[in-house]
Design an enzyme around this catalytic site. Structure first.
Site, PDB file in Angstrom:
ATOM      1  N   ASP A 145      37.913 -40.981  22.718  1.00 27.39           N
ATOM      2  CA  ASP A 145      37.890 -41.486  23.902  1.00 27.39           C
ATOM      3  C   ASP A 145      37.869 -40.505  24.899  1.00 27.39           C
ATOM      4  OD1 ASP A 145      40.664 -43.729  22.661  1.00 27.39           O
ATOM      5  OD2 ASP A 145      38.762 -44.138  22.667  1.00 27.39           O
ATOM      6  N   ASP A 175      38.953 -55.393  23.996  1.00 29.06           N
ATOM      7  CA  ASP A 175      40.306 -54.777  24.212  1.00 29.06           C
ATOM      8  C   ASP A 175      41.418 -55.865  24.580  1.00 29.06           C
ATOM      9  OD1 ASP A 175      38.411 -52.593  26.236  1.00 29.06           O
ATOM     10  OD2 ASP A 175      39.221 -52.264  24.378  1.00 29.06           O
TER      11      ASP A 175
END
Ligand code: 1PR
Length: 523
Positions: free
Chosen positions: A224, A379
């Site tokens: 990330d 998500d």
């Protein structure tokens, strides 16, 4: 000198990087004559058969390619570069192939997930200089929904098993071609490219020759990435998506360095997620593009990039399509792109109208680059309900009751990095994105992210039982045992982790050593 046919689709940068890293010079084809004068020709193809043949015809490359193939000079075709050698393809019935080999290209007709994505083996059917010094049980990286069906069995070099046995490489004289991607198959792929580059023609047959092959489960390292408050691009890691500690963005290292380390540790794939992409202009995000370019120079396993892939208008009112953004990422070294927030908007529009627009980012990118290149990053977070009828969403009965003892929950989709919940559930999102042409689901879970509590098996089983495309389990890995659990209690084709790798708690090598002999993995 290698001449490479770059017809403008997909990731040829990795093929060039792989060949150059072996000390060979690469010249890309600029006009038809370059094909005719080539000493050795490499034709890497990523994408879709139809748009490939359209471009070859438009550029006037068909006749010189046919002449070159008939010349007896060395040729290496990769993926679509193999399909192009045949007469036709089910992927585009109206388009003719080069017809160098008799037969057609067929879509997989199997019960397992399509596309066939991952590391699988080769059953070698005849000796070849291309296979010299290869370990007989070596695995190579495949990413495709279609495979060739030659009429002449004499040209079959290797077969691979996926539901059934299909032809994974051909050889006719000096013309060889592979369905798998040697440039993305680690050291075995580089060995094969070395053999093609070398002039030594004595055919090799590896000592071990397996008759059946199996697809390995994939271990994926996820980085990330975002800029910290000082403006540096860092690898960070959220705790349920919150990446700040004492107000500071967690800094777990430099993206290019970590990616290389994970490649050397045995990662089967590497994923970069630009977690603030939803607010940036991706084509102005030079640092992220540079990370990809630098990484693809030394990392020879597949790279996925996500974050901010969508249509957008820049400050000067210039409109950019998601396809343009994706194209720049592929040219910079990505093999797959991942769409997050925009996929939710696309699915909501589709559910509202019931009609495919044909112009959504998913449909456009899948049409040009192939479904296998389009990943959907989901998500979701759990929402507990007392009764399934309480909501018009896909609800599951859960073994982990809610705060008020609720026995049911649904998985609410979020956008903008978990900042905004939507009236859509993850199972429906995955199903709709598959219908629109996506090739793989990256199934994160906000509740489990960074918790080391293990993957959310109920979420994974709910999505896996609904879609026919591969699913990447993500979020919550805390030990090697969590990987065994997800590979034995769900049908997930691969599992991704971040925190445990960044914090050095469980190296990738340790996960693989633990899984070895328990599930099929690439050693
Ligand atoms: O919405 O298209 O711009 O894409 C943004 C991308 O960035 C999405 O793929 C989204 O998943 C990701 N993202 C956005 N915000 C965050 C955040 O953490 N604040 N990270 C974020 C998502 C999830 C996983 C993570 C696993 C494994 N990270 O990728 O790596 O949960 O973690 P673990 O092993 O440590 O538990 P768009």
């Amino acid at each position: 000198m290698i001449t490479l046919l770059d017809y403008g689709a997909g990731n040829v940068r990795s093929v060039i990087n792989a060949i150059e890293s072996l000390g060979e010079t690469v010249q890309t084809v600029a006009r038809a004559d370059d094909i005719l004068s080539a000493e050795k020709l490499v034709f890497p193809g990523v994408g879709a058969f139809g748009s490939m043949m359209e471009i070859l015809n438009r550029e006037g490359y068909v006749a010189p390619l046919k002449a070159y193939l008939a010349s007896g000079r060395p040729f290496l075709g990769i993926c679509l570069g193999l399909h192009a050698l045949f007469e036709s393809s089910e992927e585009a019935f109206s388009m003719q192939g080069l017809g160098f080999l008799q037969g057609t290209v067929r879509r997989f007709a199997v019960d397992c997930a399509v596309p066939h994505i991952g590391w699988n083996g080769l059953a070698i059917r005849q000796p070849s200089s291309l296979l010299r010094d290869l370990e007989g049980d070596a695995k190579f990286y495949f990413v495709h929904s279609f495979h060739v069906a030659p009429e002449d069995p004499e040209v079959i070099l290797t077969t691979t098993d996926y539901g059934y046995s299909f032809v994974s490489a051909i050889q006719k004289g000096a013309v060889v071609a592979t369905q798998f991607h040697p440039e993305k198959s680690g050291r075995n792929g580089r060995r094969l490219l070395e053999n093609f580059i070398a002039d030594n023609t004595d055919a090799g047959l590896p000592a071990i020759r397996s008759d059946r092959t199996r697809l390995a489960k994939r271990i994926i390292a996820c980085l990330d990435v975002r800029t910290n408050d000082q403006g540096d691009l860092v690898v960070t890691k959220g705790d349920q998506y919150d990446v700040r500690e004492q107000g500071e963005v967690r800094n777990l290292g430099k993206p290019v360095d970590l990616a290389r380390r994970y490649y050397e540790d045995g990662a089967d794939e590497i994923t970069f997620l630009n977690i603030t992409g939803f607010r940036d202009f991706p084509l102005e995000d030079m640092p992220m593009l540079e990370v990809l370019r630098q990484t693809s120079r030394n990392v020879f396993v597949p790279l996925t990039i996500g974050g901010g892939i969508r249509d957008y208008t820049d400050v000067n009112g210039r409109v950019y399509s998601a396809l343009e953004v994706a194209a720049e990422y592929f040219r910079s070294g990505a093999d797959k792109i991942s769409i997050g927030s925009d996929a939710v908007a696309i699915a909501e529009a589709y559910l509202e109208t019931g009609r495919k627009s044909g112009s959504s980012a998913i449909e456009e990118i899948a049409r040009v680059y192939g479904s296998q290149a389009v990943v959907i990053s989901v998500d979701p977070r759990r929402v507990y309900v007392h009764h399934p009828a309480d909501v018009a969403h896909h609800v599951i009965e859960t073994a982990t009751p809610g705060p008020e003892g609720q026995k049911y929950c649904w998985y609410q989709c979020t956008i903008k990095g978990g900042r905004e919940g939507r009236d859509l559930d993850a199972v429906t999102l995955a199903r709709v994105c598959e219908e629109l042409g996506a090739g793989e689901i990256l199934l994160n879970c906000i509740d489990r992210d960074g918790t080391n509590a293990g993957f959310d098996l109920e979420l994974i089983n709910a999505v896996k039982s609904t879609v026919g495309i591969p699913v990447i389990a993500s979020s919550g890995a805390g030990s090697a045992a969590h990987f065994l659990e997800v590979f034995t209690r769900t049908e997930a084709e691969s599992a991704l982790a971040a925190g445990i790798f960044h914090r050095g708690e469980v190296p990738i090598g340790a996960v693989k050593a633990f899984l070895s002999g328990k599930v099929m993995i690439r050693s």
